[in-house]
Design a protein around this motif. Structure first.
Motif, PDB file in Angstrom:
ATOM      1  N   ALA A  37       0.831  -1.205   0.000  1.00 37.76           N
ATOM      2  CA  ALA A  37       0.000   0.000   0.000  1.00 37.76           C
ATOM      3  C   ALA A  37       0.867   1.258   0.000  1.00 37.76           C
ATOM      4  CB  ALA A  37      -0.941   0.002   1.199  1.00 37.76           C
ATOM      5  N   PHE A  38       1.878   1.301   0.838  1.00 39.37           N
ATOM      6  CA  PHE A  38       2.713   2.495   0.919  1.00 39.37           C
ATOM      7  C   PHE A  38       3.605   2.658  -0.304  1.00 39.37           C
ATOM      8  CE2 PHE A  38       0.918   3.262   4.905  1.00 39.37           C
ATOM      9  CZ  PHE A  38       1.241   4.562   5.270  1.00 39.37           C
ATOM     10  N   ASP A  39       4.013   1.580  -0.943  1.00 37.11           N
ATOM     11  CA  ASP A  39       4.723   1.704  -2.221  1.00 37.11           C
ATOM     12  C   ASP A  39       3.793   2.350  -3.248  1.00 37.11           C
ATOM     13  OD1 ASP A  39       7.114   0.660  -1.301  1.00 37.11           O
ATOM     14  OD2 ASP A  39       6.716  -1.366  -2.049  1.00 37.11           O
ATOM     15  N   PHE A  40       2.511   1.952  -3.222  1.00 36.12           N
ATOM     16  CA  PHE A  40       1.519   2.559  -4.115  1.00 36.12           C
ATOM     17  C   PHE A  40       1.357   4.050  -3.799  1.00 36.12           C
ATOM     18  CE2 PHE A  40      -3.016   3.733  -4.671  1.00 36.12           C
ATOM     19  CZ  PHE A  40      -3.076   3.693  -6.056  1.00 36.12           C
ATOM     20  N   TYR A  41       1.202   4.412  -2.522  1.00 34.34           N
ATOM     21  CA  TYR A  41       1.026   5.820  -2.148  1.00 34.34           C
ATOM     22  C   TYR A  41       2.255   6.646  -2.526  1.00 34.34           C
ATOM     23  CZ  TYR A  41      -2.951   3.980   0.440  1.00 34.34           C
ATOM     24  OH  TYR A  41      -4.110   3.344   0.774  1.00 34.34           O
ATOM     25  N   ARG A  42       3.439   6.068  -2.377  1.00 32.52           N
ATOM     26  CA  ARG A  42       4.651   6.786  -2.783  1.00 32.52           C
ATOM     27  C   ARG A  42       4.656   7.007  -4.292  1.00 32.52           C
ATOM     28  NH1 ARG A  42      10.443   4.267  -1.679  1.00 32.52           N
ATOM     29  NH2 ARG A  42       9.579   2.871  -3.232  1.00 32.52           N
ATOM     30  N   SER A  43       4.135   6.048  -5.080  1.00 33.57           N
ATOM     31  CA  SER A  43       4.069   6.230  -6.536  1.00 33.57           C
ATOM     32  C   SER A  43       3.080   7.332  -6.906  1.00 33.57           C
ATOM     33  CB  SER A  43       3.691   4.918  -7.229  1.00 33.57           C
ATOM     34  OG  SER A  43       2.308   4.637  -7.122  1.00 33.57           O
ATOM     35  N   VAL A  44       2.068   7.541  -6.072  1.00 30.32           N
ATOM     36  CA  VAL A  44       1.068   8.588  -6.326  1.00 30.32           C
ATOM     37  C   VAL A  44       1.587   9.958  -5.890  1.00 30.32           C
ATOM     38  CG1 VAL A  44      -1.222   9.456  -5.660  1.00 30.32           C
ATOM     39  CG2 VAL A  44      -0.913   7.018  -6.178  1.00 30.32           C
ATOM     40  N   PHE A  45       2.088  10.044  -4.658  1.00 27.23           N
ATOM     41  CA  PHE A  45       2.458  11.340  -4.075  1.00 27.23           C
ATOM     42  C   PHE A  45       3.924  11.713  -4.271  1.00 27.23           C
ATOM     43  CE2 PHE A  45      -1.186   9.928  -1.510  1.00 27.23           C
ATOM     44  CZ  PHE A  45      -2.035  10.984  -1.757  1.00 27.23           C
ATOM     45  N   GLY A  46       4.767  10.739  -4.592  1.00 28.94           N
ATOM     46  CA  GLY A  46       6.194  11.004  -4.717  1.00 28.94           C
ATOM     47  C   GLY A  46       6.854  11.039  -3.348  1.00 28.94           C
ATOM     48  N   GLY A  47       8.113  11.416  -3.344  1.00 26.76           N
ATOM     49  CA  GLY A  47       8.846  11.534  -2.098  1.00 26.76           C
ATOM     50  C   GLY A  47       9.480  10.223  -1.661  1.00 26.76           C
ATOM     51  N   GLN A  48      10.044  10.257  -0.485  1.00 25.52           N
ATOM     52  CA  GLN A  48      10.723   9.105   0.099  1.00 25.52           C
ATOM     53  C   GLN A  48      10.137   8.815   1.473  1.00 25.52           C
ATOM     54  OE1 GLN A  48      12.993   7.278  -1.564  1.00 25.52           O
ATOM     55  NE2 GLN A  48      12.595   8.651  -3.296  1.00 25.52           N
ATOM     56  N   PHE A  49      10.221   7.572   1.887  1.00 26.83           N
ATOM     57  CA  PHE A  49       9.756   7.226   3.221  1.00 26.83           C
ATOM     58  C   PHE A  49      10.630   7.921   4.255  1.00 26.83           C
ATOM     59  CE2 PHE A  49       8.490   3.213   0.936  1.00 26.83           C
ATOM     60  CZ  PHE A  49       7.148   3.553   0.857  1.00 26.83           C
ATOM     61  N   TYR A  50      10.005   8.494   5.261  1.00 25.45           N
ATOM     62  CA  TYR A  50      10.735   9.105   6.359  1.00 25.45           C
ATOM     63  C   TYR A  50      11.298   8.002   7.248  1.00 25.45           C
ATOM     64  CZ  TYR A  50      11.673  11.857  10.526  1.00 25.45           C
ATOM     65  OH  TYR A  50      12.271  12.436  11.609  1.00 25.45           O
ATOM     66  N   GLN A  51      10.477   6.981   7.478  1.00 27.58           N
ATOM     67  CA  GLN A  51      10.895   5.844   8.276  1.00 27.58           C
ATOM     68  C   GLN A  51      10.158   4.607   7.791  1.00 27.58           C
ATOM     69  OE1 GLN A  51      10.503   6.388  12.496  1.00 27.58           O
ATOM     70  NE2 GLN A  51      10.926   4.253  12.938  1.00 27.58           N
ATOM     71  N   LYS A  52      10.837   3.471   7.843  1.00 24.79           N
ATOM     72  CA  LYS A  52      10.227   2.188   7.472  1.00 24.79           C
ATOM     73  C   LYS A  52      10.892   1.129   8.337  1.00 24.79           C
ATOM     74  CE  LYS A  52       9.787  -0.799   3.413  1.00 24.79           C
ATOM     75  NZ  LYS A  52      10.102  -0.858   1.976  1.00 24.79           N
ATOM     76  N   THR A  53      10.108   0.523   9.235  1.00 21.62           N
ATOM     77  CA  THR A  53      10.649  -0.443  10.180  1.00 21.62           C
ATOM     78  C   THR A  53       9.823  -1.728  10.149  1.00 21.62           C
ATOM     79  OG1 THR A  53      11.306   1.392  11.625  1.00 21.62           O
ATOM     80  CG2 THR A  53      11.302  -0.807  12.596  1.00 21.62           C
ATOM     81  N   ARG A  54      10.505  -2.840  10.057  1.00 21.47           N
ATOM     82  CA  ARG A  54       9.848  -4.155  10.101  1.00 21.47           C
ATOM     83  C   ARG A  54       9.866  -4.684  11.541  1.00 21.47           C
ATOM     84  NH1 ARG A  54       9.136  -5.593   4.987  1.00 21.47           N
ATOM     85  NH2 ARG A  54      10.498  -4.665   3.430  1.00 21.47           N
ATOM     86  N   LEU A  55       8.962  -5.600  11.811  1.00 17.33           N
ATOM     87  CA  LEU A  55       8.887  -6.177  13.156  1.00 17.33           C
ATOM     88  C   LEU A  55      10.203  -6.805  13.582  1.00 17.33           C
ATOM     89  CD1 LEU A  55       5.332  -7.727  13.035  1.00 17.33           C
ATOM     90  CD2 LEU A  55       6.096  -5.916  14.552  1.00 17.33           C
ATOM     91  N   ASN A  56      10.899  -7.486  12.654  1.00 14.12           N
ATOM     92  CA  ASN A  56      12.142  -8.157  13.034  1.00 14.12           C
ATOM     93  C   ASN A  56      13.308  -7.189  13.250  1.00 14.12           C
ATOM     94  OD1 ASN A  56      12.856  -7.507  10.403  1.00 14.12           O
ATOM     95  ND2 ASN A  56      12.899  -9.631   9.680  1.00 14.12           N
ATOM     96  N   GLU A  57      13.068  -5.894  13.053  1.00 13.93           N
ATOM     97  CA  GLU A  57      14.101  -4.884  13.304  1.00 13.93           C
ATOM     98  C   GLU A  57      13.946  -4.247  14.681  1.00 13.93           C
ATOM     99  OE1 GLU A  57      14.662  -3.464   8.674  1.00 13.93           O
ATOM    100  OE2 GLU A  57      13.306  -2.341   9.962  1.00 13.93           O
ATOM    101  N   VAL A  58      12.880  -4.602  15.379  1.00 18.98           N
ATOM    102  CA  VAL A  58      12.621  -4.053  16.703  1.00 18.98           C
ATOM    103  C   VAL A  58      13.283  -4.949  17.732  1.00 18.98           C
ATOM    104  CG1 VAL A  58      10.804  -3.487  18.357  1.00 18.98           C
ATOM    105  CG2 VAL A  58      10.455  -3.056  15.928  1.00 18.98           C
ATOM    106  N   GLU A  59      13.937  -4.357  18.719  1.00 18.62           N
ATOM    107  CA  GLU A  59      14.684  -5.140  19.694  1.00 18.62           C
ATOM    108  C   GLU A  59      13.802  -6.105  20.478  1.00 18.62           C
ATOM    109  OE1 GLU A  59      17.661  -3.455  22.064  1.00 18.62           O
ATOM    110  OE2 GLU A  59      18.304  -2.047  20.521  1.00 18.62           O
ATOM    111  N   ASP A  60      12.636  -5.674  20.928  1.00 18.57           N
ATOM    112  CA  ASP A  60      11.767  -6.548  21.710  1.00 18.57           C
ATOM    113  C   ASP A  60      10.571  -6.965  20.872  1.00 18.57           C
ATOM    114  OD1 ASP A  60      10.531  -8.002  23.658  1.00 18.57           O
ATOM    115  OD2 ASP A  60       9.742  -6.267  24.719  1.00 18.57           O
ATOM    116  N   GLU A  61      10.773  -7.994  20.074  1.00 15.99           N
ATOM    117  CA  GLU A  61       9.699  -8.483  19.222  1.00 15.99           C
ATOM    118  C   GLU A  61       9.141  -9.802  19.757  1.00 15.99           C
ATOM    119  OE1 GLU A  61      11.053 -10.618  15.584  1.00 15.99           O
ATOM    120  OE2 GLU A  61      12.850  -9.426  15.921  1.00 15.99           O
TER     121      GLU A  61
END
Length: 140
Positions: free
Chosen positions: A17-41
């Motif tokens: 969904a956010f890849d789609f929104y970026r294709s519509v609005f342009g710009g770059q993600f300010y932040q993108k974090t996956r669950l496995n990147e969080v210390e306490d998952e």
């Protein structure tokens, strides 16, 4: 003045969904974090590690579109019709561009048209079920 930023929750397709929104609005993600990147998952199963826990996309000067995936343990989310994201744009061409790009794969609820002299409005649901209101007011 405070800024209001919409936060959208998805059932496993947040990144798409956010890849789609970026294709519509342009710009770059300010932040993108996956669950496995969080210390306490530890509270989520390992197979959900690739899901998005937080993503943000700046839109315009003061708006941040934010979102995440809903963990399966939380149950099914409800895609509802009780909210819409309203966007006011600076030109009629920009209104049409956003309207048609957001409606790709979704459906038009109200065609983008002049509703009163100089004021254009359209409503759609995108391919992810999110409703958008597009507004343009000449001279506004």
């Amino acid at each position: 003045m405070a800024a209001v930023s919409p936060y959208l929750t998805f059932d496993g397709n947040c990144e798409e969904a956010f890849d789609f929104y970026r294709s519509v609005f342009g710009g770059q993600f300010y932040q993108k974090t996956r669950l496995n990147e969080v210390e306490d998952e530890t509270y989520l199963p390992e197979h959900e590690g690739q899901k998005i826990i937080y993503i943000s996309l700046p839109i315009g000067a003061r708006t941040m579109l934010m979102g995440s995936d809903r963990p399966a343990d939380f149950g099914d989310g409800i895609t509802g019709e009780k909210f819409s994201i309203a966007i006011s744009v600076n030109s009629r061409p920009e209104a049409f561009r956003l309207f048609y790009r957001l409606s790709a794969g979704g459906h038009v609820i109200c065609s983008l048209k002049e509703v009163v002299e100089g004021r254009w409005f359209g409503m759609l649901a995108d391919q992810f079920g999110v409703q958008w209101l597009i507004n343009y007011e000449a001279g506004g």
